[in-house]
Motif scaffolding. Structure first.
Motif, short mmCIF file in Angstrom:
data_model
loop_
_atom_site.label_atom_id
_atom_site.label_comp_id
_atom_site.label_asym_id
_atom_site.label_seq_id
_atom_site.Cartn_x
_atom_site.Cartn_y
_atom_site.Cartn_z
N HIS A 1 -45.56 -0.18 46.77
CA HIS A 1 -44.51 -0.91 46.06
C HIS A 1 -43.39 0.01 45.57
O HIS A 1 -42.65 -0.32 44.64
N VAL A 2 -43.28 1.16 46.26
CA VAL A 2 -42.09 2.01 46.13
C VAL A 2 -41.01 1.42 47.03
O VAL A 2 -41.27 1.09 48.19
N MET A 3 -39.79 1.29 46.52
CA MET A 3 -38.70 0.72 47.33
C MET A 3 -38.22 1.74 48.35
O MET A 3 -37.91 2.88 48.01
N VAL A 4 -38.15 1.32 49.60
CA VAL A 4 -37.62 2.18 50.65
C VAL A 4 -36.33 1.63 51.26
O VAL A 4 -35.67 2.31 52.04
N ASP A 5 -35.99 0.39 50.90
CA ASP A 5 -34.77 -0.24 51.44
C ASP A 5 -34.28 -1.29 50.45
O ASP A 5 -34.94 -2.32 50.25
N GLY A 6 -33.13 -1.01 49.82
CA GLY A 6 -32.60 -1.94 48.83
C GLY A 6 -32.27 -3.31 49.39
O GLY A 6 -32.21 -4.29 48.66
N ASP A 7 -32.05 -3.39 50.69
CA ASP A 7 -31.74 -4.67 51.33
C ASP A 7 -32.94 -5.22 52.10
O ASP A 7 -32.78 -6.08 52.97
N GLY A 8 -34.12 -4.71 51.79
CA GLY A 8 -35.30 -5.09 52.56
C GLY A 8 -35.84 -6.46 52.20
O GLY A 8 -35.33 -7.14 51.30
N PRO A 9 -36.89 -6.88 52.88
CA PRO A 9 -37.46 -8.22 52.69
C PRO A 9 -38.18 -8.35 51.36
O PRO A 9 -38.59 -7.35 50.75
N PRO A 10 -38.37 -9.58 50.87
CA PRO A 10 -39.14 -9.79 49.64
C PRO A 10 -40.60 -9.41 49.84
O PRO A 10 -41.15 -9.53 50.93
N VAL B 1 -40.31 8.34 54.00
CA VAL B 1 -39.37 8.24 52.88
C VAL B 1 -40.13 8.16 51.56
O VAL B 1 -39.81 8.87 50.59
N ALA B 2 -41.14 7.29 51.49
CA ALA B 2 -41.90 7.12 50.25
C ALA B 2 -42.70 8.37 49.90
O ALA B 2 -42.72 8.80 48.74
N VAL B 3 -43.36 8.96 50.89
CA VAL B 3 -44.16 10.16 50.63
C VAL B 3 -43.27 11.32 50.22
O VAL B 3 -43.63 12.12 49.34
N SER B 4 -42.09 11.41 50.79
CA SER B 4 -41.17 12.49 50.42
C SER B 4 -40.78 12.41 48.95
O SER B 4 -40.68 13.44 48.26
N ALA B 5 -40.57 11.21 48.45
CA ALA B 5 -40.25 11.05 47.04
C ALA B 5 -41.39 11.58 46.17
O ALA B 5 -41.16 12.24 45.15
N GLU C 1 -46.46 19.43 43.92
CA GLU C 1 -46.51 20.51 44.92
C GLU C 1 -47.87 20.50 45.63
O GLU C 1 -48.89 20.91 45.07
N VAL C 2 -47.87 20.02 46.86
CA VAL C 2 -49.07 20.02 47.69
C VAL C 2 -48.70 20.54 49.07
O VAL C 2 -47.53 20.55 49.45
N ASP C 3 -49.71 20.95 49.84
CA ASP C 3 -49.44 21.47 51.17
C ASP C 3 -49.98 20.58 52.28
O ASP C 3 -49.83 20.88 53.46
N THR C 4 -50.63 19.46 51.89
CA THR C 4 -51.25 18.60 52.90
C THR C 4 -51.08 17.13 52.51
O THR C 4 -51.23 16.77 51.34
N SER D 1 -39.51 16.79 56.36
CA SER D 1 -38.70 17.99 56.62
C SER D 1 -37.26 17.80 56.19
O SER D 1 -36.58 18.76 55.80
N GLN D 2 -36.77 16.57 56.23
CA GLN D 2 -35.38 16.29 55.86
C GLN D 2 -35.20 16.01 54.38
O GLN D 2 -34.12 16.27 53.82
N ARG D 3 -36.23 15.51 53.71
CA ARG D 3 -36.07 14.99 52.35
C ARG D 3 -36.74 15.82 51.26
O ARG D 3 -36.34 15.73 50.09
#
Length: 405
Positions: free
Chosen positions: A253-262, A321-325, A331-334, A357-359
């Motif tokens: 229930h972390v938001m990944v898209d502000g315009d996403g579905p209900p 996206v959610a895991v990157s947040a 701080e974890v390595d796995t 890698s990007q976030r």
């Protein structure tokens, strides 16, 4: 079926000289035996590891042997020649823990012994949202009774039961909200306790799955996030070899898209809508309530369905996206992909790692490995059973009092 589970409860470091000395030193000695993972441990090693005298160790060992908590097995590891020393290890009979789980498409029950080995694992089909809470809990209670009888036939006594619930839990009993099931304020602990005739503790399934993976993992696995995909998407965090208590774990229930579905939770754009197992199938137009979703997804991939591959790619991106947040906070390595995700890791890892890698700011100098979790879909029920036996692993005094004449 026997499956080794290795991790031990945190230990007390030194002996004390005060009231409660006997009970404390017994705990101290017993946890040394619990932690002897590679080979049986000798009495002399116990004396060295605890700082207690040889006569004290002998008395405690005799008490643990008489209570059936440990057995003599040998020889113990030794770096010198001469007469082999008799080793001590945890008994395969005696106290055991029971876990119950409600996962996508199935109910499960598991018994682990004092050493953490799985001794009984049973499954029953479940139709999820279509089954009322009372009927589901009655089925779980029946499975618990069957598991207790199977344990007794193996010389095991179930000392506690934990139910892994797919949602936030209050006071170790009340399931506040399980969106995928339509449950609100279901007192699963009270109901199961009444049905089974013994106390049943309720915990969040993601947290218990993380506990299971912690115990099953190698000693080097000390800092990780476990993301579980079953009814709902949950996550647990382990830092410095111990679970992070107090985390809610509701990654779905972390938001990944502000315009996403209900979402069923009442919000919009939640991760669940993109990476939930049922949602992945629905995106490919192939949801079948009669088949476990991870199994159905795998079959579609094997058949070369372009729609399911596209849905998996979208799910991997959203997960990343959610895991990157989360990784920007801890701080974890796995990252372990658990639950149903463990069966789909081959199609998820690349997309999750790409987003990390990007976030994640530290990823460029401190890479994060994403891999399937060892226990996979069974982690929550094994973690629940381990949670139930941990009371004895941490403090055997109550069991000793129970067995004394």
């Amino acid at each position: 079926m026997t499956r080794p589970v290795h991790r031990v409860a945190p230990t007390t470091d030194t002996a004390i000289r005060q009231d409660g000395l006997r009970a404390h030193n017994l705990i101290l000695t017993f946890q040394q035996i619990v932690g002897a993972r590679q080979a049986p441990i000798s009495r002399s090693e116990l004396a060295t590891g605890t700082g207690l005298t040889r006569p004290t160790i002998s008395r405690i060992v005799d008490e643990l042997l008489a209570a059936g908590l440990i057995v003599e097995a040998g020889p113990a590891r030794s770096g010198s020649s001469g007469r082999p020393r008799v080793g001590l290890s945890l008994a395969r009979t005696g106290p055991a823990g029971l876990g119950l789980d409600l996962r996508a498409g199935a109910l499960s029950a598991c018994v682990v012994d004092l050493a953490g080995a799985v001794r009984h694992l049973d499954f029953a089909a479940h139709a999820g949202r279509e089954v009322p809470p009372g009927e589901t809990l009655a089925s779980l209670a029946a499975m618990a009774g069957k598991a207790v009888r199977a344990a007794a036939a193996d010389g095991l006594t179930v000392v506690g039961t934990t139910f892994a619930a797919p949602g936030p839990v209050q006071d170790d009993s009340l399931v506040r909200f399980a969106p995928a099931l339509g449950w609100r304020d279901v007192d699963a602990g009270a109901t199961l306790s009444a049905l089974t005739g013994s106390t049943v503790v309720v915990g969040n399934d993601a947290a218990l799955a993380t506990l299971g993976e912690l115990y099953a993992g190698s000693a080097e696995l000390r800092d990780f996030v476990c993301v579980s995909g079953e009814f709902d998407i949950g996550a647990g965090v382990v830092l410095a070899g111990g679970p992070l208590h107090g985390s809610r774990g509701h990654l779905g229930h972390v938001m990944v898209d502000g315009d996403g579905p209900p979402c069923a939770c009442g919000a919009t754009g939640c991760l669940q809508g993109y990476a939930g197992l049922r949602e992945i199938l629905a995106a490919a137009g192939a949801d079948d309530p009669a088949v476990a979703p991870a199994v159905a997804i795998d079959a579609l991939v094997s058949a070369g369905s372009p729609a399911i591959l596209a849905a998996l790619d979208r799910a991997a991106t959203a997960l990343g996206v959610a895991v990157s947040a989360l990784l920007n906070l801890v701080e974890v390595d796995t990252v372990l992909l658990g639950g149903g995700y463990s069966l789909l890791a081959s199609w998820l890892i690349e997309g999750v790692e790409r987003e990390i890698s990007q976030r994640v700011l530290s990823a460029r100098w401190s890479p994060v490995q994403v891999r399937p979790a060892p226990l996979g879909p069974d982690a929550a029920v094994i973690g629940a059973a381990l949670n139930s036996i941990d009371q004895v692993r941490r403090d055997p005094n109550r069991w000793l009092a129970h067995t004394r004449p």
